[in-house]
Enzyme design. Structure first.
Site, PDB file in Angstrom:
ATOM      1  N   HIS A  84     156.794  14.337  -8.046  1.00 17.31           N
ATOM      2  CA  HIS A  84     156.031  14.374  -9.301  1.00 17.31           C
ATOM      3  C   HIS A  84     156.950  14.285 -10.517  1.00 17.31           C
ATOM      4  O   HIS A  84     156.673  13.568 -11.480  1.00 17.31           O
ATOM      5  CB  HIS A  84     155.249  15.691  -9.393  1.00 17.31           C
ATOM      6  CG  HIS A  84     153.938  15.682  -8.682  1.00 17.31           C
ATOM      7  ND1 HIS A  84     153.339  14.553  -8.188  1.00 17.31           N
ATOM      8  CD2 HIS A  84     153.073  16.706  -8.405  1.00 17.31           C
ATOM      9  CE1 HIS A  84     152.179  14.860  -7.630  1.00 17.31           C
ATOM     10  NE2 HIS A  84     151.995  16.173  -7.738  1.00 17.31           N
TER      11      HIS A  84
ATOM     12  N   TYR B 140     150.488  25.771 -13.350  1.00 18.96           N
ATOM     13  CA  TYR B 140     150.094  24.714 -12.419  1.00 18.96           C
ATOM     14  C   TYR B 140     150.739  23.397 -12.854  1.00 18.96           C
ATOM     15  O   TYR B 140     150.931  23.153 -14.044  1.00 18.96           O
ATOM     16  CB  TYR B 140     148.568  24.563 -12.391  1.00 18.96           C
ATOM     17  CG  TYR B 140     147.867  25.668 -11.625  1.00 18.96           C
ATOM     18  CD1 TYR B 140     147.474  25.475 -10.301  1.00 18.96           C
ATOM     19  CD2 TYR B 140     147.620  26.903 -12.209  1.00 18.96           C
ATOM     20  CE1 TYR B 140     146.839  26.482  -9.585  1.00 18.96           C
ATOM     21  CE2 TYR B 140     146.980  27.919 -11.496  1.00 18.96           C
ATOM     22  CZ  TYR B 140     146.592  27.697 -10.180  1.00 18.96           C
ATOM     23  OH  TYR B 140     145.976  28.696  -9.476  1.00 18.96           O
ATOM     24  N   GLU B 141     151.026  22.549 -11.864  1.00 19.66           N
ATOM     25  CA  GLU B 141     151.717  21.300 -12.181  1.00 19.66           C
ATOM     26  C   GLU B 141     150.863  20.366 -13.031  1.00 19.66           C
ATOM     27  O   GLU B 141     151.372  19.431 -13.625  1.00 19.66           O
ATOM     28  CB  GLU B 141     152.180  20.602 -10.903  1.00 19.66           C
ATOM     29  CG  GLU B 141     151.058  20.161 -10.007  1.00 19.66           C
ATOM     30  CD  GLU B 141     151.556  19.801  -8.601  1.00 19.66           C
ATOM     31  OE1 GLU B 141     152.689  20.132  -8.261  1.00 19.66           O
ATOM     32  OE2 GLU B 141     150.783  19.194  -7.861  1.00 19.66           O
ATOM     33  N   SER B 142     149.573  20.650 -13.128  1.00 21.78           N
ATOM     34  CA  SER B 142     148.727  19.852 -14.021  1.00 21.78           C
ATOM     35  C   SER B 142     149.014  20.170 -15.488  1.00 21.78           C
ATOM     36  O   SER B 142     148.467  19.527 -16.372  1.00 21.78           O
ATOM     37  CB  SER B 142     147.254  20.101 -13.723  1.00 21.78           C
ATOM     38  OG  SER B 142     146.953  21.482 -13.831  1.00 21.78           O
ATOM     39  N   GLY B 143     149.865  21.151 -15.765  1.00 21.44           N
ATOM     40  CA  GLY B 143     150.255  21.429 -17.145  1.00 21.44           C
ATOM     41  C   GLY B 143     149.570  22.626 -17.776  1.00 21.44           C
ATOM     42  O   GLY B 143     149.676  22.844 -18.977  1.00 21.44           O
TER      43      GLY B 143
END
Lengths: 272, 267, 272, 267
Positions: free
Chosen positions: A104, B63-66
């Site tokens: 990612h 979370y990696e979604s920001g």
């Protein structure tokens, strides 16, 4: 002006056979309706880029339109595998699928480099991972100040980026909020940009957390309410988690998938 | 008195809890002293959200979604569910969460799942060998894992114990844990300490400080060393004294089950 | 907790002789009050970093506390020179001033590298400019994919970054909006962070265009209403352009400057 | 008919306009076909805002403070005045404006001032030599100029004409214009065309396509070639046919003066 264009016309004008296409949206705001229009028009030999291929690319891959996938995590989030993706990789069905596989952090930085018109980006990544041995878009650079060796990832500049947003105004200024993903970078990295939106409004209301892409960075805006379904548009809809769960048995079976595609994608719209 | 009462509750509940619940509860406990946690979806998300409801109410979930500081009321199905953004202290673009927050060294604990783990806690989530004449089996891929494992202060791995998962040799190294010994992370310039525990449904493995090799250090209630060895694809070493994890408390089980029920009901 | 601390205590605790300090804010939200507290406490031998030194560093330099300046544009915006800065560079008064001079793009990327904990950042910059010959924090790297030579700038990681923001809550979460500058990067790049705010509120209202720095990234929050004056805090005050114009004659003359400092900075507050 | 009326107005006004106004009006006109302009403070900001009120109402103003599409109603004193953010289509952090927008190749025209310019439109804004025994005179420095000149589609320079400003040899090269000839920008891999005009209070200089040397191409009303040569520190070449700039129209002067009056009154 963009607002008079149909999705069919915009896709036909901006997406071509052989293009590198990024349909971005990190779980949120995934441009499913535009993907379905690409399927209806049979635009093929695509190189598709997305951090998380998700169900949207499972559908495009299963439809046989994709020759190469650039990605970093290819699962059905919270559910399991992407079976059309697996079938293409493992069995070459309906056609072989070439992979350019990243982490990612690497993918995000490839878009950042693309938006910055730099040939590469630097990160402290890929160390000890086998990923770098399987791609020619990861390399290394040495810091000229400290001597530290760092990962370099090649810029990703799609021919066309497609995103879904909540709103646009009549000057094509596009506004989206909630989980922001990598859409701004993917759009600014691309040669052409197509945006579907929940609605076109006279004036964009200032909104907390909202990103605005100025109209002059966008080639087409098409109102497609619900165009992210089964993904969602914060403030307009919620994620259809049941759809994601129900996708698993559909995608496991080639015939079930073909039947789904015929019924839910190919028979709809106006391209056929 | 309170302890005695808790123990009684735990004993009551013990009859009912599952091995998965033991794994989830112990994973949550491992977050007791963390300030910030980078949360992957699935088991890590369950554990991190349980920690916020039990041992560490101020734990910051990233979370990696920001979404930074998310406070979801139910278990999200994906790392990008709307509630994660709606309840966050800040929402940032995905490149920023990886560059300023993860690589920036601001995350205490990274939580990872795995398809395969080897004795040095290296991880494979890319492809598996399915035997001669068969195509490689395709897994989802790396996601954020290589940089989570490199840059978080420490890493917890959570997965069910089986010889399919705990393998002698990985089919592919997606994410480096300790490489081939205690010096590899230093040699590679990795800022974080790497995996400090692998929490399974049978017990907990931790790297031996001298060799970095995973060693059985704790067993869950009712599990034997032999069972763990049988579920591990290499000759598993055990610590000089193998401890026992405390049974789940009634509160832990109640909160865990409420979380998962809410997560299921929203679909 | 941060909200019980005074500006005097926070500055004394976080800013030390010899530190590299960034007081950032791009025209907007410049932390003048904190700078004045540094002057009152006589914290000296500072290396000061700022893209635009502005009047705030003119004052610190004139007060004799600065040994080195890291910057990219040293003028009084819209007015003219920074005379204390010039006097220090040209005449060594009140002490010689070492310079590490960059372009804006270079300085911004030095903070980005600092926030990313990378040793350097890459940009297409400094080409044909003499700037790179005067500093050891600009170098080059070669793209491993294209062979293009690009500029590399060394990461900037201040010992302490000081910013002014509109609001914070009681958990030290900091919120600012309007012209955003490089404050987020400067704060995340620093070892310690001191924030002055217009007000402390129970809950931060979601605000269009606002950036939030979580409380756990900040060491101290001190309410200092008007703490950016003569700069401004969007939504609370407007830029005091008259002050910037009036600064010119004050700063031109050493004695006028000293008198100004004595009257407006040293005689105020509680540190003396 | 309209043209005749305009010309009459222009003639009326002509008696009154200043050389600075000629410079400002011609700088604004140079933006007639631009979509986006990266605006420095001072003369460039005056010209860009005048262009939005006259020849190019849809011109997108981008300030280095990160305001994109600002529509100020008066002249900002600084590049970070609140109105620039309040009236913008988008406000982005400073690193983003330099990386995604300027370096990203999204700006048609960059507008720069200068302390010194040489015959190849190279620029010094760093230090000036004040003669033997004297310390170098300190100027503000580079700001955004080196990358504006490198990355914008084209660059306009605006400064008053004098031998102090138009020098044979720069005391320092802050910002490369055309280097030492037509191949230097290509050799350095600069994406943009570089300076295409230097607009002064006497006329307009443009680089000769063959040599990149600045050449006098237009004179403002009432100015002679000899006056320009006397104000230039090198042997200024002139184009084969030196044109004349059109006098400011009444509308241009009215808008320019209103802008500047509003800019002054807000202090």
């Amino acid at each position: 002006m963009a607002e008079t264009r149909t999705l069919r016309d915009a896709v036909a004008e901006l997406v071509h056979d052989g293009d590198t296409v990024a349909l971005e949206g990190f779980t949120h705001l995934i441009p499913f309706a535009a993907a379905h229009e690409i399927i209806r028009q049979g635009i093929t030999d695509l190189t598709l880029a997305r951090m998380t291929p998700d169900v949207v690319y499972d559908q495009l891959i299963g439809a046989g339109l994709v020759k190469k996938l650039v990605f970093s995590w290819g699962g059905n989030p919270g559910v399991g595998s992407l079976h059309r993706f697996r079938d293409a990789v493992e069995n070459g069905w309906p056609r072989p699928l070439e992979l350019d596989e990243h982490s990612h952090a690497g993918m995000a930085n490839r878009y950042v480099a693309g938006a910055s018109k730099l040939p590469f980006a630097v990160l402290r990544g890929y160390r000890g991972s086998g990923l770098a041995t399987r791609t020619d878009t990861v390399s290394t650079v040495v810091c000229p100040f400290t001597g530290e060796e760092l990962a370099a990832v090649a810029a990703l500049n799609p021919d066309v980026t497609v995103i879904h947003a909540q709103r646009a105004d009549r000057d094509r200024n596009v506004q989206f909020w909630g989980v922001l993903g990598v859409q701004k970078e993917a759009a600014l990295a691309a040669r052409r940009v197509l945006v579907t939106v929940e609605e076109v409004v006279d004036e964009l209301p200032p909104t907390p957390g909202a990103v605005v892409l100025p109209g002059w960075t966008v080639d087409a805006v098409v109102p497609v309410p619900g165009g992210a379904h089964p993904s969602y548009a914060s403030g307009y809809s919620v994620r259809d988690n049941a759809f994601y769960r129900a996708w698993d048995p559909v995608a496991r079976d080639r015939e079930a998938f073909r039947a789904w595609l015929a019924e839910h994608v190919l028979s709809e719209g106006t391209a056929n | 008195m309170a302890d005695a009462a808790d123990a009684a509750h735990a004993a009551d509940a013990a009859a009912e809890f599952t091995r998965d619940e033991l794994m989830e509860v112990n994973a949550a406990r491992a977050l007791a002293r963390a300030r910030t946690c980078f949360v992957g979806i699935g088991l890590p998300s369950t554990a991190a959200n349980l920690a916020r409801r039990t041992v560490n109410p101020r734990l910051v979930l990233i979370y990696e979604s920001g979404t930074i500081g998310s406070k979801p009321t139910r278990l999200p199905l994906s790392i990008g569910d709307g509630e994660l953004a709606d309840t966050a202290d800040a929402v940032v673009p995905v490149p920023e969460v990886f560059n300023y927050w993860l690589q920036g060294g601001r995350i205490d604990v990274g939580f990872l799942g795995a398809a395969q783990v080897d004795r040095f806690a290296n991880v494979n989530t890319t492809v598996v060998d399915r035997g001669p004449g068969k195509p490689e089996g395709r897994l989802p891929g790396a996601g954020g894992a290589p940089e989570i494992a490199a840059n978080c202060g420490e890493v917890l791995l959570v997965l069910r114990h089986s010889t399919r998962g705990f393998v002698r040799r990985l089919d592919f190294v997606t994410t480096l844990g300790h490489g081939y010994g205690p010096h590899d992370r230093t040699r590679l310039g990795m800022p974080g300490r790497g995996p400090v525990a692998v929490i399974t449904d049978l017990g907990i493995l931790r790297p031996d400080p001298a060799t970095s090799e995973l060693t059985l250090t704790e067993l869950h209630p009712g599990v034997t060393v032999a069972q763990v060895r049988a579920a591990t694809g290499w000759e598993l070493r055990t610590a000089e004294r193998v401890g026992a994890t405390a049974p789940p408390t009634a509160e832990e089980l109640r909160e865990l089950r409420a979380l998962k029920a809410a997560g299921r009901s929203e679909a």
